[in-house]
Write a protein that holds these residues in place. Structure first.
Motif, short mmCIF file in Angstrom:
data_model
loop_
_atom_site.label_atom_id
_atom_site.label_comp_id
_atom_site.label_asym_id
_atom_site.label_seq_id
_atom_site.Cartn_x
_atom_site.Cartn_y
_atom_site.Cartn_z
N VAL A 111 0.89 -1.33 -0.03
CA VAL A 111 -0.11 -0.04 0.03
C VAL A 111 0.83 1.23 0.09
CG1 VAL A 111 -1.89 1.34 1.10
CG2 VAL A 111 -1.68 -1.21 1.37
N LEU A 112 1.82 1.38 1.08
CA LEU A 112 2.47 2.83 1.15
C LEU A 112 3.36 3.03 0.05
CD1 LEU A 112 2.19 4.81 3.39
CD2 LEU A 112 3.65 3.72 4.68
N ASN A 113 4.11 2.13 -0.60
CA ASN A 113 4.74 2.39 -1.69
C ASN A 113 4.10 3.04 -2.64
OD1 ASN A 113 7.78 1.73 -0.69
ND2 ASN A 113 7.11 -0.47 -0.98
N GLN A 114 3.25 2.48 -3.03
CA GLN A 114 2.42 2.88 -3.96
C GLN A 114 1.79 4.40 -3.99
OE1 GLN A 114 2.14 0.94 -7.09
NE2 GLN A 114 1.61 3.06 -7.73
N VAL A 115 1.16 4.48 -2.73
CA VAL A 115 0.80 5.77 -2.29
C VAL A 115 1.68 6.94 -2.47
CG1 VAL A 115 -0.48 7.22 -0.44
CG2 VAL A 115 -1.13 4.81 -1.19
N VAL A 116 2.86 6.66 -1.83
CA VAL A 116 3.93 7.55 -1.97
C VAL A 116 4.32 8.00 -3.38
CG1 VAL A 116 6.14 8.15 -1.40
CG2 VAL A 116 4.77 7.17 0.34
N SER A 117 4.41 6.49 -4.34
CA SER A 117 4.85 6.96 -5.67
C SER A 117 3.86 7.91 -6.47
CB SER A 117 5.03 5.69 -6.24
OG SER A 117 5.22 5.69 -7.59
N ASP A 118 2.48 7.40 -6.21
CA ASP A 118 1.42 8.08 -6.81
C ASP A 118 1.05 9.71 -6.22
OD1 ASP A 118 1.00 5.88 -8.23
OD2 ASP A 118 -0.55 4.94 -7.13
N PHE A 119 1.46 9.95 -5.01
CA PHE A 119 1.30 11.45 -4.46
C PHE A 119 2.59 11.82 -4.02
CE2 PHE A 119 -2.91 8.81 -4.43
CZ PHE A 119 -3.59 9.83 -5.33
N PRO A 120 3.64 12.41 -4.83
CA PRO A 120 4.73 12.53 -4.09
C PRO A 120 4.92 13.82 -3.45
CG PRO A 120 4.73 13.03 -6.48
CD PRO A 120 3.49 12.20 -6.28
N PHE A 155 11.98 2.51 5.52
CA PHE A 155 11.20 3.06 4.74
C PHE A 155 11.30 4.68 4.67
CE2 PHE A 155 7.17 4.92 3.82
CZ PHE A 155 6.59 4.66 2.37
N VAL A 156 11.09 5.09 5.73
CA VAL A 156 11.01 6.64 6.19
C VAL A 156 12.23 6.99 5.85
CG1 VAL A 156 10.53 8.33 8.06
CG2 VAL A 156 9.14 6.28 7.77
N LEU A 157 13.27 6.41 6.28
CA LEU A 157 14.79 7.10 6.22
C LEU A 157 14.94 7.17 4.33
CD1 LEU A 157 17.00 5.24 8.66
CD2 LEU A 157 16.25 7.53 8.72
N ALA A 158 14.33 6.08 3.88
CA ALA A 158 14.53 6.15 2.41
C ALA A 158 13.68 7.18 1.67
CB ALA A 158 14.48 4.82 1.76
N SER A 159 12.60 7.57 2.14
CA SER A 159 11.73 8.55 1.55
C SER A 159 12.04 10.03 1.49
CB SER A 159 10.37 8.30 2.31
OG SER A 159 9.78 7.05 2.07
N HIS A 160 11.31 10.76 0.84
CA HIS A 160 11.49 12.15 0.74
C HIS A 160 11.23 12.81 2.02
CE1 HIS A 160 7.30 12.92 -0.01
NE2 HIS A 160 7.52 11.98 -1.02
N HIS A 161 11.34 13.96 2.05
CA HIS A 161 11.15 14.97 3.38
C HIS A 161 9.93 14.93 3.89
CE1 HIS A 161 10.53 17.98 0.31
NE2 HIS A 161 9.69 18.74 1.28
N LYS A 162 8.63 14.88 2.88
CA LYS A 162 7.32 14.80 3.32
C LYS A 162 6.89 13.66 4.09
CE LYS A 162 6.11 18.62 0.44
NZ LYS A 162 5.22 19.34 -0.27
#
Length: 342
Positions: free
Chosen positions: A155-164, A181-188
């Motif tokens: 779920v979360l990987n797709q949501v983050v990809s679709d709504f950057p 996951f959080v460490l690898a994700s962007h600042h939002k």
């Protein structure tokens, strides 16, 4: 010995309503300047009218002269619309909470298929409304200890990809998977971490008998690698991780039953618990950021002006507290803590 810091915020709190609310709200307001209030009442807070009424109830229950600020949220359902989001922003609702249907207490009205809500998420992204996520899948074939990791993958990987550009808080994370996951994700993308997931693991809940007052969702995980990953990241000073107690009160009889409910009550000594964690990790200098600054920064709020003081002093947590017309067993009941809020 004393420790002083800016008054913290609780970025994830359950306080119920009615007599239950009145029983426990005083504990939180002694410690926190603000708290983000979870909307999973029964019935849930799904619209602005309900959110405003709930805020009024909270304010009316505060001790006279107290300036605690409850920050309200809406409960995301399959029927939440873009109009609901705009109305929420217009009435200072701070965020929207995603509960997968059946994930935890009072989540039966939660989301069944996040893809159906993409127009709503698009509005949230455009308007800057954060999405707060209870990150677990609820399919029966998924092991309860794996639900958070599977949620990230499915779920979360797709949501983050679709709504950057969508701001997301991954609530009460419990696994190394979530930390990574959080460490690898962007600042939002940010996360809250509870004191009970830092101080306890599944052995505390299951060894030498089942301890229902350690049962919460997401459930406590292994010490290694999960609890250790949480301890390392929250005491590192990383701005993407901040305080959220997920304090969730339930009557003693509801916990000690044939089908005990999920939730750990820690509002009675939340900041003392966090101080103990950071002291043990030789990171007291990192606590103020985690507790008082990083969450405020993420939500674009000013820091609290009040300074709190904790004394290095042993005290024993009571076996129970009064709660509505019954009582409640607090986290670490009868244990001795080494710090006390003045």
């Amino acid at each position: 010995m004393q420790f002083k810091m800016i008054q913290p915020d609780d970025c994830h709190l359950h306080i119920r309503s009615g007599m239950a609310l009145k029983s426990i709200i005083g504990m939180t307001v002694k410690q926190m300047g603000r708290a983000i209030i979870m909307p999973n009442l029964n019935p849930p807070i799904t619209n602005v009218t309900q959110a405003c009424a709930y805020k009024a109830e909270i304010l009316s229950a505060l001790p006279k002269g107290n300036r605690f600020n409850p920050l309200m949220t809406l409960y995301l359902t399959d029927n939440t619309t873009s109009k609901d989001i705009q109305e929420a922003i217009d009435h200072d609702v701070i965020a929207v909470k995603l509960y997968p249907a059946g994930a935890t207490t009072n989540s039966d009205s939660g989301v069944t298929n996040i893809a159906k809500l993409y127009p709503t998420l698009e509005s949230m992204q455009k308007l800057g409304m954060p999405l707060l996520v209870h990150g677990e899948v609820t399919r029966s074939e998924v092991d309860i200890f794996d639900r958070e990791a599977v949620f990230i993958d499915e779920v979360l990987n797709q949501v983050v990809s679709d709504f950057p550009e969508l701001k997301i808080v991954f609530e009460h994370i419990t696994t190394k998977n979530a930390v990574d996951f959080v460490l690898a994700s962007h600042h939002k993308i940010a996360a809250t971490v509870t004191p009970h997931h830092l101080l306890a693991n599944r052995n505390d809940m299951l060894v030498n008998g089942i301890r229902p007052h350690y049962f919460c969702l997401p459930v406590l995980k292994r010490r290694n690698p999960h609890q250790i990953a949480l301890l390392d990241v929250v005491t590192s000073g990383n701005v993407k991780f901040f305080l959220g107690t997920d304090s969730a009160p339930h009557m003693k009889t509801d916990k000690e039953s044939a089908c005990g409910c999920a939730g750990i009550f820690n509002a009675h000594c939340a900041i003392e618990l966090y101080v103990m964690v950071f002291e043990h990790q030789n990171a007291l200098d990192k606590l103020e950021g985690f507790a008082s600054k990083f969450g405020a920064d993420f939500y674009n709020l000013p820091y609290n002006k009040k300074i709190i003081t904790l004394n290095k002093k042993d005290w024993t947590i009571p076996a129970s507290y009064s709660f509505a017309h019954s009582n409640i067993v607090p986290f670490m009941a009868t244990k001795t803590l080494s710090w006390k809020l003045v």
